[in-house]
Write an enzyme that holds these catalytic residues in place. Sequence first.
Site, PDB file in Angstrom:
ATOM      1  N   CYS A  45       0.967  -0.843   0.098  1.00  0.00           N
ATOM      2  CA  CYS A  45       0.226  -0.160   0.031  1.00  0.00           C
ATOM      3  C   CYS A  45       1.189   1.246  -0.054  1.00  0.00           C
ATOM      4  O   CYS A  45       0.320   2.515  -0.656  1.00  0.00           O
ATOM      5  CB  CYS A  45      -1.149   0.087   1.048  1.00  0.00           C
TER       6      CYS A  45
HETATM    7  C1  BEZ Z   1      -0.036  -5.065   1.991  1.00  0.00           C
HETATM    8  O1  BEZ Z   1      -0.134  -3.711   1.749  1.00  0.00           O
HETATM    9  O2  BEZ Z   1       1.351  -4.491   1.715  1.00  0.00           O
HETATM   10  C2  BEZ Z   1      -0.102  -5.902   2.072  1.00  0.00           C
HETATM   11  C3  BEZ Z   1      -1.474  -5.533   2.982  1.00  0.00           C
HETATM   12  C4  BEZ Z   1      -2.216  -6.575   3.581  1.00  0.00           C
HETATM   13  C5  BEZ Z   1      -1.646  -8.092   3.108  1.00  0.00           C
HETATM   14  C6  BEZ Z   1      -0.781  -8.139   2.489  1.00  0.00           C
HETATM   15  C7  BEZ Z   1       0.267  -7.136   2.435  1.00  0.00           C
END
Ligand code: BEZ
Length: 209
Positions: A45
């Site tokens: 994200c």
């Molecule tokens: C991420 O944004 O890195 C992430 C969020 C939830 C699960 C896996 C990765």
Amino acid sequence: MSLHIGDRAPDFTIDSTKGKIHFHEWAGGSWVFFFSHPADFTPVCTTEMGRTANLAADFAARRTKPLGLSTDTVGEHLKWIADVNDTQGADLDFPILADKDLEVSRLYDMIHPEESETEAVRSVFIIDPERKVRLIMTYPMNVGRNFDEILRVIDALQLADRKTVATPADWKPGNRVIIPPSVSNDDAKTLFPQGWEEVRPYLRMTTTD
Ligand code: BEZ
């Protein structure tokens, strides 16, 4: 609620990092790139938020407002934005909705319970100035989205609206386009005075300027 292409984008009012957002009013006469994230302070994200911020001029050139959503509070979002700016060389200036209670996530079908009951998957909605949903993409939590594709599809949609064309596989701005089957050859003569190549009667390729 599940949304389909062509549906009216549901309106909502919710807190964001830029204050309360009344969605339809905020969108005004712009296109909207509305995209969700599972949570703040997560690695994938963070890169996506930074990439969106760094593409601000590209979205503006397409009269498109980015709007993020994450299922955390405004306070958490603001702390996270500082991290995004720091780690991604960004200056994030678009709003991120604080959807702690999953109100908007549920409205836009961003909660996929087999993936998570409490966090949104990576949804994208491209919404046009008439508030119509024009594209829906859904990515899993562990795969970051391709922002070149997001800009490309906005270009394709806007070109299709302007010129009554469709775009072929892997189309990029400047490439040849397709005359849709709904356009007769008679109408095509008016719409495409530059002419076309008829590969098959149903596959007519033309140019745009
Ligand atoms: C991420 O944004 O890195 C992430 C969020 C939830 C699960 C896996 C990765």
